[in-house]
Design a protein around this motif. Structure first.
Motif, mmCIF file in Angstrom:
data_model
loop_
_atom_site.group_PDB
_atom_site.id
_atom_site.type_symbol
_atom_site.label_atom_id
_atom_site.label_comp_id
_atom_site.label_asym_id
_atom_site.label_seq_id
_atom_site.Cartn_x
_atom_site.Cartn_y
_atom_site.Cartn_z
ATOM 1 N N ILE A 156 0.902 -1.170 0.000
ATOM 2 C CA ILE A 156 0.077 -0.063 0.092
ATOM 3 C C ILE A 156 0.710 1.368 0.104
ATOM 4 O O ILE A 156 0.744 2.283 -0.809
ATOM 5 C CB ILE A 156 -1.134 0.067 1.166
ATOM 6 C CG1 ILE A 156 -2.055 -0.896 1.027
ATOM 7 C CG2 ILE A 156 -1.719 1.297 1.382
ATOM 8 C CD1 ILE A 156 -2.973 -1.050 2.276
ATOM 9 N N PHE A 157 1.750 1.341 0.718
ATOM 10 C CA PHE A 157 2.869 2.610 1.059
ATOM 11 C C PHE A 157 3.523 2.716 -0.404
ATOM 12 O O PHE A 157 3.650 4.023 -0.881
ATOM 13 C CB PHE A 157 3.719 2.370 2.194
ATOM 14 C CG PHE A 157 3.140 2.574 3.316
ATOM 15 C CD1 PHE A 157 1.772 2.976 3.483
ATOM 16 C CD2 PHE A 157 3.963 2.606 4.599
ATOM 17 C CE1 PHE A 157 1.144 3.387 4.572
ATOM 18 C CE2 PHE A 157 3.193 2.881 5.766
ATOM 19 C CZ PHE A 157 1.848 3.117 5.908
ATOM 20 N N THR A 158 3.916 1.479 -0.883
ATOM 21 C CA THR A 158 4.550 1.703 -2.331
ATOM 22 C C THR A 158 3.517 2.232 -3.523
ATOM 23 O O THR A 158 3.735 3.043 -4.205
ATOM 24 C CB THR A 158 5.158 0.421 -2.825
ATOM 25 O OG1 THR A 158 5.910 0.023 -1.895
ATOM 26 C CG2 THR A 158 5.998 0.642 -4.121
ATOM 27 N N THR A 161 6.969 6.277 1.910
ATOM 28 C CA THR A 161 8.237 5.405 1.802
ATOM 29 C C THR A 161 9.091 5.462 3.148
ATOM 30 O O THR A 161 9.636 4.616 3.332
ATOM 31 C CB THR A 161 9.196 5.744 0.558
ATOM 32 O OG1 THR A 161 9.498 7.035 0.653
ATOM 33 C CG2 THR A 161 8.041 5.516 -0.431
ATOM 34 N N ALA A 162 8.936 6.531 3.902
ATOM 35 C CA ALA A 162 9.750 6.773 5.079
ATOM 36 C C ALA A 162 9.293 5.860 6.221
ATOM 37 O O ALA A 162 10.131 5.517 7.090
ATOM 38 C CB ALA A 162 9.545 8.177 5.588
ATOM 39 N N ARG A 184 15.161 -5.000 0.573
ATOM 40 C CA ARG A 184 14.289 -4.640 1.821
ATOM 41 C C ARG A 184 14.685 -3.220 2.501
ATOM 42 O O ARG A 184 15.879 -2.784 2.354
ATOM 43 C CB ARG A 184 14.590 -5.675 3.170
ATOM 44 C CG ARG A 184 14.149 -7.220 2.501
ATOM 45 C CD ARG A 184 14.287 -8.240 3.215
ATOM 46 N NE ARG A 184 14.185 -9.564 2.780
ATOM 47 C CZ ARG A 184 14.130 -10.464 3.578
ATOM 48 N NH1 ARG A 184 14.248 -10.628 4.839
ATOM 49 N NH2 ARG A 184 13.942 -11.883 2.986
ATOM 50 N N ALA A 185 13.892 -2.737 3.119
ATOM 51 C CA ALA A 185 14.048 -1.449 3.801
ATOM 52 C C ALA A 185 14.659 -0.288 2.891
ATOM 53 O O ALA A 185 14.923 0.505 3.253
ATOM 54 C CB ALA A 185 14.687 -1.578 5.142
ATOM 55 N N ALA A 186 15.011 -0.664 1.818
ATOM 56 C CA ALA A 186 14.920 -0.149 0.799
ATOM 57 C C ALA A 186 15.696 0.924 0.182
ATOM 58 O O ALA A 186 15.856 2.345 0.789
ATOM 59 C CB ALA A 186 13.430 0.589 0.477
ATOM 60 N N ALA A 187 16.569 0.622 -0.629
ATOM 61 C CA ALA A 187 17.605 1.354 -1.358
ATOM 62 C C ALA A 187 16.799 2.259 -2.390
ATOM 63 O O ALA A 187 17.272 3.337 -2.359
ATOM 64 C CB ALA A 187 18.495 0.515 -2.268
ATOM 65 N N TRP A 188 15.602 2.023 -2.581
ATOM 66 C CA TRP A 188 14.712 2.797 -3.523
ATOM 67 C C TRP A 188 14.050 4.038 -2.762
ATOM 68 O O TRP A 188 13.628 4.694 -3.315
ATOM 69 C CB TRP A 188 13.895 1.999 -4.093
ATOM 70 C CG TRP A 188 12.966 1.160 -3.333
ATOM 71 C CD1 TRP A 188 13.201 -0.066 -2.961
ATOM 72 C CD2 TRP A 188 11.716 1.417 -2.705
ATOM 73 N NE1 TRP A 188 12.142 -0.602 -2.133
ATOM 74 C CE2 TRP A 188 11.288 0.498 -1.941
ATOM 75 C CE3 TRP A 188 10.863 2.600 -2.861
ATOM 76 C CZ2 TRP A 188 10.257 0.296 -1.229
ATOM 77 C CZ3 TRP A 188 9.638 2.584 -1.801
ATOM 78 C CH2 TRP A 188 9.267 1.431 -1.008
ATOM 79 N N GLN A 189 14.301 4.089 -1.542
ATOM 80 C CA GLN A 189 13.867 5.318 -0.982
ATOM 81 C C GLN A 189 14.316 6.730 -1.292
ATOM 82 O O GLN A 189 13.696 7.387 -1.395
ATOM 83 C CB GLN A 189 13.859 4.986 0.649
ATOM 84 C CG GLN A 189 12.913 4.218 1.359
ATOM 85 C CD GLN A 189 13.033 4.495 2.783
ATOM 86 O OE1 GLN A 189 12.192 5.338 3.323
ATOM 87 N NE2 GLN A 189 13.710 3.787 3.516
ATOM 88 N N THR A 190 15.683 6.425 -1.589
ATOM 89 C CA THR A 190 16.379 7.717 -2.067
ATOM 90 C C THR A 190 15.663 8.103 -3.436
ATOM 91 O O THR A 190 15.531 9.249 -3.588
ATOM 92 C CB THR A 190 17.877 7.543 -2.376
ATOM 93 O OG1 THR A 190 18.094 6.457 -3.138
ATOM 94 C CG2 THR A 190 18.219 7.237 -1.016
ATOM 95 N N ASP A 191 15.163 7.268 -4.231
ATOM 96 C CA ASP A 191 14.445 7.749 -5.272
ATOM 97 C C ASP A 191 13.070 8.184 -5.062
ATOM 98 O O ASP A 191 12.958 9.382 -5.683
ATOM 99 C CB ASP A 191 14.320 6.313 -6.287
ATOM 100 C CG ASP A 191 13.693 6.806 -7.615
ATOM 101 O OD1 ASP A 191 13.787 7.948 -8.154
ATOM 102 O OD2 ASP A 191 13.059 5.754 -7.989
ATOM 103 N N ALA A 192 12.530 7.876 -4.168
ATOM 104 C CA ALA A 192 11.175 8.319 -3.809
ATOM 105 C C ALA A 192 11.302 9.722 -3.169
ATOM 106 O O ALA A 192 10.438 10.480 -3.341
ATOM 107 C CB ALA A 192 10.425 7.400 -2.622
ATOM 108 N N ALA A 193 12.282 10.033 -2.507
ATOM 109 C CA ALA A 193 12.411 11.181 -1.843
ATOM 110 C C ALA A 193 12.882 12.190 -2.878
ATOM 111 O O ALA A 193 12.808 13.677 -2.842
ATOM 112 C CB ALA A 193 13.517 11.080 -0.771
ATOM 113 N N ALA A 194 13.449 11.751 -3.936
ATOM 114 C CA ALA A 194 13.991 12.745 -4.974
ATOM 115 C C ALA A 194 13.046 13.606 -5.586
ATOM 116 O O ALA A 194 11.889 13.188 -5.707
ATOM 117 C CB ALA A 194 14.819 11.982 -6.032
#
Length: 330
Positions: A271-273, A285-286, A320-330
């Motif tokens: 859901i959060f994704t 994503t945080a 997991r816990a997500a390297a992709w968060q940096t992309d989300a925050a960009a």
């Protein structure tokens, strides 16, 4: 957060003509909330656009809870066709923000929340509620493979994913079929309000309630996506629930708790994704690292071995816990 155009007329028809309508909150759904103020009196306006939401379930569950001595907001007025409800205003002391200011109150508030669940589960769910059974749980765990997996570059074996779940939740389904309880489904700190009576909490956001397993809302409270709940507090509150609810088979209940925790946390990751990818709400994503910490705690239980095996094969530690968060925050 602009109120709907028909809100002033609705308020005027119900004794609030000329009231100020102030933004209060939005959530992950289409619902929005406003504070209505007039002559020192306050109420809350729920705006649930009828093309997306139905206020009927909220009204039915609120009535059920009030009849049994619990504390949802009283409904002061309703425009069902227009998707508007005027609700009792519980004030500003949501448990989550309050505990940021007053962390010393955490244990007492969580004990009160546990006691509410134990009392709520003393009787079966209302007969007209849909079951929180295999169909609903299958649909929800599918959110992880539909949204989270592609976001981390994984094309998962969905058949094996669902088969792993089917192999672990038989006991839960037996409980749901035999004696379901009212499951509020979002029973956590941000949906609980501290009232004047410290042992009585106001209940919010229960319109999606189903008839399900008593461990589900316990997981929702103690594995809260929006705030850290220590393992020490979690264990103490599980023990309190087992005692207050007079659970006879503690080992089986604990296994069910971990299975439902893994199910819920998998759903939340999806859901959060989706809120990020589809709806542009990247701030969700945080919460993912915290949700992963709970999920990995769940997966350590022997009852979840098939599901743990699927994760190990498809979504390894680097996803997991997500390297992709940096992309989300960009």
């Amino acid at each position: 957060m602009i109120p709907p155009s028909h809100a002033p007329r609705f308020l005027a028809l119900n004794g609030w003509e000329g009231a100020r309508i102030l933004p209060l909150a939005g959530d992950a759904s289409f619902r929005r909330y406003f504070r209505v103020v007039k002559d020192g009196a306050r109420a809350v306006l729920m705006d649930a656009p009828p093309e997306h939401e139905d206020v009927g379930p909220f009204m039915r569950i609120a009535g059920h809870l009030i009849e049994r001595g619990f504390a949802p907001p009283c409904i002061l007025a309703a425009d069902v066709a227009g998707g508007l409800l005027l609700l009792e205003d519980f004030g500003d002391d949501r448990v989550g923000p309050l505990l940021q200011r007053e962390p010393g109150r955490e244990r007492d508030i969580y004990e009160a929340a546990i006691d509410i669940l134990a009392d709520l589960h003393r009787e079966p769910a209302p007969r007209d509620l849909d079951p929180y059974g295999e169909e609903a749980m299958t649909r929800e765990v599918g959110l992880l493979t539909e949204w989270y997996a592609p976001a981390v570059g994984v094309a998962p074996d969905e058949g094996a994913w669902l088969e792993a779940w089917r192999s672990v939740w038989g006991g839960i389904l037996e409980t749901v079929n035999r004696r379901p309880v009212l499951v509020l489904r979002d029973y956590h700190a941000d949906n609980l309000m501290v009232l004047d009576d410290p042992r009585r909490l106001g209940l919010l956001d229960f319109q999606d309630a189903l008839a399900g397993h008593p461990a589900y809302d316990l997981v929702s409270l103690l594995q809260d996506a929006r705030r850290d709940v220590s393992e020490e507090l979690e264990e103490a509150m599980i023990a309190r629930y087992l005692d207050k609810a007079k659970v006879e088979d503690a080992a089986r209940f604990r296994a069910d708790y971990e299975i439902l925790g893994a199910q819920r946390n998998s759903k939340i990751l999806g859901i959060f994704t989706r809120l990020w990818r589809r709806d542009g709400k990247a701030h969700y994503t945080a919460f993912q690292p915290r949700v992963w910490s709970y999920l990995e705690r769940n997966l350590a239980h022997p009852a979840l071995a098939p599901v743990r095996g699927w994760f190990d094969a498809h979504i390894g530690p680097d996803k997991r816990a997500a390297a992709w968060q940096t992309d989300a925050a960009a």
